[in-house]
Design an enzyme around this catalytic site. Structure first.
Site, PDB file in Angstrom:
ATOM      1  N   PHE A 238      15.195  11.895   7.371  1.00 38.47           N
ATOM      2  CA  PHE A 238      14.765  10.578   7.356  1.00 38.47           C
ATOM      3  C   PHE A 238      15.478   9.765   8.297  1.00 38.47           C
ATOM      4  CE2 PHE A 238      10.903   9.047   5.053  1.00 38.47           C
ATOM      5  CZ  PHE A 238      10.337   9.920   5.050  1.00 38.47           C
TER       6      PHE A 238
ATOM      7  N   GLN B 280       8.598  -5.286   5.030  1.00 37.23           N
ATOM      8  CA  GLN B 280       8.780  -4.400   5.817  1.00 37.23           C
ATOM      9  C   GLN B 280       7.588  -3.972   6.539  1.00 37.23           C
ATOM     10  OE1 GLN B 280       9.823   0.163   4.358  1.00 37.23           O
ATOM     11  NE2 GLN B 280      11.413  -0.566   5.827  1.00 37.23           N
TER      12      GLN B 280
ATOM     13  N   HIS C 164       5.936  -1.042   8.336  1.00 38.59           N
ATOM     14  CA  HIS C 164       6.120   0.442   8.558  1.00 38.59           C
ATOM     15  C   HIS C 164       5.766   0.771   9.891  1.00 38.59           C
ATOM     16  CE1 HIS C 164       6.065   4.806   8.319  1.00 38.59           C
ATOM     17  NE2 HIS C 164       6.727   4.875   6.899  1.00 38.59           N
TER      18      HIS C 164
ATOM     19  N   LEU D 271      -1.440   4.474   5.971  1.00 39.76           N
ATOM     20  CA  LEU D 271       0.180   5.059   6.392  1.00 39.76           C
ATOM     21  C   LEU D 271       0.282   6.328   6.937  1.00 39.76           C
ATOM     22  CD1 LEU D 271       3.380   4.432   5.889  1.00 39.76           C
ATOM     23  CD2 LEU D 271       3.153   5.846   3.646  1.00 39.76           C
TER      24      LEU D 271
ATOM     25  N   GLU E 236       6.710   8.911   7.526  1.00 40.38           N
ATOM     26  CA  GLU E 236       7.993   9.101   8.414  1.00 40.38           C
ATOM     27  C   GLU E 236       8.412  10.439   8.319  1.00 40.38           C
ATOM     28  OE1 GLU E 236      10.985   6.231   7.690  1.00 40.38           O
ATOM     29  OE2 GLU E 236      12.652   7.448   8.209  1.00 40.38           O
TER      30      GLU E 236
ATOM     31  N   ARG F 165      13.402   1.719  10.327  1.00 38.63           N
ATOM     32  CA  ARG F 165      11.865   1.407  10.272  1.00 38.63           C
ATOM     33  C   ARG F 165      12.073  -0.198  11.043  1.00 38.63           C
ATOM     34  NH1 ARG F 165       9.556   3.049   4.528  1.00 38.63           N
ATOM     35  NH2 ARG F 165       9.417   5.301   4.892  1.00 38.63           N
TER      36      ARG F 165
ATOM     37  N   HIS G 246       3.985  -2.828   4.802  1.00 38.67           N
ATOM     38  CA  HIS G 246       4.371  -1.696   3.822  1.00 38.67           C
ATOM     39  C   HIS G 246       4.981  -2.197   2.631  1.00 38.67           C
ATOM     40  CE1 HIS G 246       4.656   2.417   2.795  1.00 38.67           C
ATOM     41  NE2 HIS G 246       6.108   2.456   3.092  1.00 38.67           N
TER      42      HIS G 246
ATOM     43  N   ARG H 176      14.558  -1.689   4.554  1.00 39.30           N
ATOM     44  CA  ARG H 176      14.611  -0.431   3.396  1.00 39.30           C
ATOM     45  C   ARG H 176      14.680   0.720   4.153  1.00 39.30           C
ATOM     46  NH1 ARG H 176      11.331   2.936   1.040  1.00 39.30           N
ATOM     47  NH2 ARG H 176       9.139   1.945   1.738  1.00 39.30           N
TER      48      ARG H 176
END
Lengths: 245, 576
Positions: free
Chosen positions: B121, B234, B236, B250, B253, B284, B349, B384
């Site tokens: 990730f 954030q 995304h 969404l 990821e 991100r 997000h 994050r």
């Protein structure tokens, strides 16, 4: 911009009125979008449940043109041009208001199921091939569409004697968990009443997660019940061995 | 006056997503009386939308992984603005929290030798995310939901909490309403855990559900709790951009974690320009800005996004590892992702900021009031990392539930004041009594447009000032909203109150963003593009000031020397 006629069943437990709305259509629009449009422009108090809008939470179940579906997955362009869209709440559960029904019965059934109980001295090692079938059951988003269409509930109202497809899926997931050690077959047979199911597969047809409810959950559970309680050889063996479980 | 029913618990948990359920389980284990309240039905909370996985340095796939590396990745991803102690506890305890879920019945995907599989990730040095295909959040929710049911904890479903009650400077209860009947309810409690999630519904393009109206942030603020780092929101990088009805939804990821490639309309893998080392698996904030830039400079897709492609992977891998993405695009956008690319763009997000909490206990600056999960601030700093949210809610859900229970055990009986209850109820009833005024939906739409256009991914002083000014106008309009219909399951009525909370939180976001004259993590100022060492030493703070808000700064907690040293040398796995 083209428009569509949406007829929404509104009202409470003992009162129903179908109201008609003209809703403008945008590309890719789903029935839930239309309901939101109606809320924002015509009926601010129109009651509807929804959360993720991506078919992951199972909140927006309704009957759209007679078909039990998630409203967030029902595309307007899947209907015939000019076709009116008629939205009703789930009919197997009492209505609270408009499209919102009281599904608390399901939560009560769920409480009776013996939860995951790891075997004594379980080694916490599991292999994907042993888990695949259980992971299918874990996909359930509890939309209760299967409960809604099951005729044992919908037509025969066996709410006291029958658990419904959703909970056979949960029970199968627990019974087939590679490390579970509890025995739920007496419950499956007597309280969840699996015998009432005559495998018409209505539940499987409406499952938005494409879980093979009948083939993979209900039939194997029925087989286990039969093996234990109705197999003549096993029964004889039990009588002679003194194990009458 | 309106009647209301009363319930009493030692610990009241508000919110039944991952953090709320984990806190509930732990508080119940401590032997105190616990109740959990949620706005939706149990099991529908926004955590079910979490897809990619839970980050935990279990080293099942990469033996070199260890908590120190996870800690460093988290701090680096957060641009060193994180609360170091939270980041440390999080990295140390997340593996145990994942194994614990397995002992409660969760079934994570496996490695060939039967361990929990971990995937790559963004921003994580090693393969670190325990997952279940792309529906990890559902597995977490279902597992903890079953646990709470097993414990016999009362769950107050479809109940919205609007006001916190205090006895002196301590929290002593809460007022809310049943969504179905519209009747009021009062909870008395010695400790309250806020687990109410984030703020996304203030923005037009968001991955968040209707529940994300910042209730916990709003109630904590009004009770005198301090908020921190509200500018760090954030975006995304990959939300759906087409068709319009699903814009913002969404796209996990995990698509990039499994090998998905980002391309612009020229077919270039544009991340080469922005982060050649990590490419698609950059953090991100950086991927979101890169996509924004590509689109802005004319290299975007037809519908204002870029292309995300997994069609080079075997179709069966895509369907097995990304099943819900496969169906989401097939059912909602007519795109078969095994054959062609997805169109994606940034979507609002996750709130990194939130209520200030003590790292070890989750207690806010108000005694008896705790917060866990997205509603709390500090853990993630300025940005994050993906996967760190599910681990956050497990680790801090547990710590907070435990601390709240201990706090309650030491507390004597508290009082709730009748006049406070009455004031809360009267505020709720006011919009129903008006005979004229704007519709709450209308003002909500204006708020979403405003925040999207002026407090979005790229910010300037001029835009932020405009937003703050407009927010004052909207606040005044929100005081006049009129609600029609009865109190029975009336979404318009629900929104009328949520709107006030969202407006207040939006102002906190805009004011913090205006104050921080630098660019860091998720906060980008076009008029202050550089990252400033001075701003790197402080958190932003927001406090109540009469009827308004006071924005300031506070020095960052200082990391102890042994942790600081980790950033100067490579971490050896032997340190585990």
């Amino acid at each position: 911009m083209s428009e569509v006629v949406v007829r929404v069943s509104q009202g409470t437990a003992d009162q129903n009125e179908e109201r008609r709305y003209q809703v403008p259509v945008t590309p890719g629009m789903v029935v839930l979008d239309a309901i939101h449009y109606i809320q924002a422009h015509f009926a601010p108090d129109l009651a509807v449940r929804w959360n993720c809008k991506a078919a992951k939470c199972g909140s927006c179940s309704a009957e759209v043109n007679g078909k039990p579906s998630l409203m967030c997955k029902s595309r307007l362009d899947d209907f015939q041009p000019g076709e009116e869209i008629v939205v009703y709440p789930l009919r197997s559960f009492p209505r609270i208001k408009d499209l919102v029904t009281n599904v608390s019965w399901n939560y009560e059934v769920n409480k009776k199921i013996v939860p995951f109980t790891p075997r004594k001295n379980a080694q916490w090692k599991m292999y994907q091939e042993d888990m695949d079938r259980v992971q299918e059951f874990r996909k359930c988003i509890e939309c209760f569409l299967c409960q809604n269409v099951c005729h044992v509930l919908r037509n025969h109202e066996k709410y006291e004697q029958f658990g419904g497809p959703r909970f056979f899926v949960r029970l199968a997931g627990l019974e087939m968990h590679p490390l579970d050690g509890a025995d739920r077959l007496p419950y499956v047979k007597d309280e969840a009443g699996i015998g009432y199911c005559n495998i018409t597969k209505c539940c499987t047809e409406v499952c938005p997660e494409s879980i093979h409810i009948t083939d993979n959950a209900i039939i194997p559970l029925k087989e286990r019940v039969v093996d234990r309680y109705y197999d003549p050889l096993t029964k004889l063996f039990r009588i002679f061995s003194g194990n009458n479980k | 006056m309106e009647s209301y029913e009363t319930h009493e618990h030692d610990v009241l948990v508000i919110g039944a997503g991952g953090a709320g359920l984990r806190a509930t389980v732990e508080a119940a284990v401590q032997g105190v009386s616990v109740g959990v309240v949620c706005k939706s039905l149990l099991g529908k909370a926004h955590t079910v939308m979490a897809e990619g996985g839970v980050a935990a340095a279990m080293a099942n796939v990469d033996e070199a992984d260890c908590w120190q590396t996870h800690f460093k990745d988290t701090m680096a991803g957060g641009k060193m603005l994180n609360n170091w102690r939270m980041a440390q506890l999080h990295a140390q305890q997340s593996p145990e929290r994942v194994y614990e879920l397995e002992r409660w019945g969760a079934l994570f995907d496996r490695t060939a030798d039967g361990k929990i599989l971990q995937r790559a990730f963004g921003g994580h040095t090693h393969n670190r995310l325990a997952h279940v295909g792309d529906r990890t959040g559902l597995e977490l929710i279902r597992t903890m939901q079953d646990r709470v049911v097993q414990q016999g904890v009362p769950v107050y479903m479809e109940c919205t909490i609007t006001h916190l009650l205090k006895d002196g400077d301590r929290v002593s209860g809460a007022v809310g309403y049943w969504r179905d009947t519209g009747r009021f309810v009062v909870f008395k409690a010695k400790a309250i855990v806020l687990a109410t999630g984030g703020v996304g519904k203030s923005f037009k393009v968001t991955s968040n559900s209707w529940e994300y109206t910042s209730d916990g942030i709003g109630m904590a603020f009004k009770s005198g709790a301090e908020l921190i780092d509200m500018e760090f929101l954030q975006f995304h990088p990959t939300g759906m951009v087409w068709p319009p009805g699903v814009k913002g939804l969404l796209v996990t990821e995990a698509v990039r974690g499994e090998g998905g490639l980002l391309r612009n309309n020229k077919g270039e893998r544009f991340m080469e320009k922005y982060d050649p080392k990590r490419m698609e698996l950059s953090t991100r904030d950086l991927v979101a800005r890169s996509i924004y830039t590509e689109v802005k400079e004319g290299r975007g897709s037809e519908h204002g996004g870029v292309f995300l492609d997994v069609s080079h992977l075997p179709a069966e891998t895509v369907i097995k590892k990304l099943p819900s993405m496969y169906h989401q695009f097939k059912d909602l956008a007519d795109v078969d992702i095994t054959k062609g690319p997805m169109e994606v763009g940034p979507t609002t997000h996750y709130m990194m900021g939130g209520v200030r909490v003590d790292a070890d206990t989750g207690q806010t600056t108000v005694p008896g009031l705790f917060a866990a999960g997205e509603v709390g601030g500090g853990m993630h700093g300025a940005n994050r990392l993906g996967g760190n949210s599910l681990s956050d809610l497990l680790v801090f859900g547990k710590l907070t539930g435990e601390a709240a229970a201990q706090f309650a055990k030491k507390s004597s009986k508290l009082r709730v004041r009748e006049e406070d209850i009455k004031a809360g109820i009267e505020e709720m009833l006011a919009p129903l009594a008006r005979t004229s005024g704007p519709s709450p939906y209308e003002i909500h739409e204006k708020l979403q447009e405003l925040m999207q256009s002026y407090v979005g991914i790229m910010r300037t002083e001029q835009d932020l000032k405009h937003a703050i000014e407009q927010l004052q106008t909207l606040k005044q309009e929100a005081q006049r909203v009129r609600v029609t219909g009865s109190r029975m399951y009336n979404p318009g009525w629900h929104l009328a109150y949520d709107l006030k909370t969202m407006l207040n939180t939006s102002e906190a976001i805009a004011r913090c963003a205006l104050q921080r004259t630098e660019s860091r993590g998720a906060h980008t100022r076009l008029d202050h593009p550089a990252t400033s060492p001075e701003w790197g030493k402080v958190n932003s703070t927001v406090n109540q000031d009469g009827d308004g808000m006071r924005v300031g700064t506070s020095p960052l907690p200082q990391m102890p020397e042994e942790l600081r040293q980790l950033f100067e040398e490579p971490v050896a796995a032997a340190k585990k």
